[in-house]
Design a protein around this motif. Structure first.
Motif, short mmCIF file in Angstrom:
data_model
loop_
_atom_site.label_atom_id
_atom_site.label_comp_id
_atom_site.label_asym_id
_atom_site.label_seq_id
_atom_site.Cartn_x
_atom_site.Cartn_y
_atom_site.Cartn_z
N UNK A 153 44.03 33.48 46.33
CA UNK A 153 45.18 33.78 47.19
C UNK A 153 46.05 34.92 46.66
N UNK A 154 45.84 35.34 45.40
CA UNK A 154 46.78 36.25 44.75
C UNK A 154 47.04 37.52 45.55
N UNK A 155 45.97 38.16 46.01
CA UNK A 155 46.16 39.44 46.71
C UNK A 155 46.94 39.26 48.00
N UNK A 156 46.68 38.20 48.74
CA UNK A 156 47.36 38.00 50.03
C UNK A 156 48.77 37.45 49.89
N UNK A 157 49.11 36.95 48.71
CA UNK A 157 50.50 36.60 48.49
C UNK A 157 51.37 37.85 48.47
N UNK A 158 50.77 38.97 48.07
CA UNK A 158 51.50 40.24 47.98
C UNK A 158 51.31 41.10 49.22
N UNK A 159 50.11 41.00 49.81
CA UNK A 159 49.78 41.83 50.99
C UNK A 159 48.98 40.96 51.96
N UNK A 160 49.57 40.58 53.11
CA UNK A 160 48.92 39.62 54.01
C UNK A 160 47.53 40.02 54.50
N UNK A 161 47.25 41.31 54.54
CA UNK A 161 45.95 41.76 55.08
C UNK A 161 45.01 42.28 53.99
N UNK A 162 45.32 41.96 52.75
CA UNK A 162 44.46 42.42 51.65
C UNK A 162 43.10 41.74 51.72
N UNK A 163 42.04 42.45 51.32
CA UNK A 163 40.71 41.82 51.31
C UNK A 163 40.66 40.73 50.24
#
Length: 246
Positions: A153-163
């Motif tokens: 979940x780490x990337x999408x906690x910062x950017x909702x549309x991150x891969x």
């Protein structure tokens, strides 16, 4: 949620898992019974009726029906934590959420896993009337599987549309905290999270690591973020300092 899930040796698909509700029992041994569920362990060093697992709510019990062999139940996430069940011992309680049952068989050690994903909680202080409340999302933040979920979940906690991270990226992110991590162990934890969070099975049967696994990751992250199961402050669990504290 099923109380106990037995994962046979060499199991590669959720369809192989044996699910037990509270009060259900499962015999295991070299030969199958004519009636009732049975976990067959086809090895000449295993007794015909070697033992029995009984689901008991949020934990399970192990009976050793062997006349000579001691069985060991390991906690794969513990620092060598285990318990011994001597020959003839009935209904030994097993408190681990993840367990590996080790059976001596000739010159080999055979194993199968038992999961206890159900957690019950008291919903109010004072005397308890009736059954306890089952947790909707029974996650233990001290377990490896929660680290895997946070890394997912780490990337999408910062950017909702991150891969979403690939399996290799997850391994690299987790290796400082978990030196023995591998793609297989990450996939195992993702499968277990799908059980814990009661995701419906994907409609296809693509081999592991393909679109089916990616779809499972997508659904896990979506559910975790929608219900705040993983929050920004949980990212601290991915630091080496946090691991040292554990």
């Amino acid at each position: 949620m099923h109380s106990i899930i037995v994962v046979p040796m060499y199991s590669t698909r959720p369809d192989d898992h044996i699910q037990l509700d509270p009060g259900d029992s499962l015999l295991f041994g070299r030969t199958a019974r004519a009636r009732g569920p049975h976990l067959v362990i086809a090895h000449e060093g295993v007794s015909r009726e070697a033992g029995e697992i009984t689901a008991a709510g949020a934990y399970w019990r192990l009976s050793n029906l062997s006349s000579a062999q001691t069985y060991v139940v390991e906690n794969p996430e513990g620092a060598g934590e285990h318990l011994k069940v001597p020959p003839g011992r009935l209904d030994a309680p097993v408190p681990f959420e993840f367990s590996r049952v080790v059976l001596p068989a000739g010159s080999e050690l055979l194993t199968f896993d038992v999961w206890a994903p159900r957690h019950d909680y008291l919903d109010r202080p004072g005397p308890r009337d009736g059954a306890p409340t089952a947790s909707a999302f029974p996650l233990d933040r001290g377990k490896r599987y929660f680290q895997v979920l946070v890394a997912l979940c780490a990337a999408r906690l910062r950017e909702p549309h991150a891969p979403l991270p690939t399996a290799e990226e997850l391994v690299e992110r987790l290796r400082p905290l978990w030196p023995s991590v591998s793609r297989a162990s990450v996939a195992w934890n993702i499968d277990y999270l799908a059980v814990k969070l009661r995701l419906k099975p994907a409609p296809d049967t693509t081999p592991a690591g393909g679109p089916r696994l990616n779809g499972k990751k997508e659904r896990l992250v979506s559910l975790a973020l929608r219900f705040d199961l993983v929050r920004e402050d949980d990212l601290a669990l991915l630091s080496e300092k946090a691991e040292a504290g554990r």
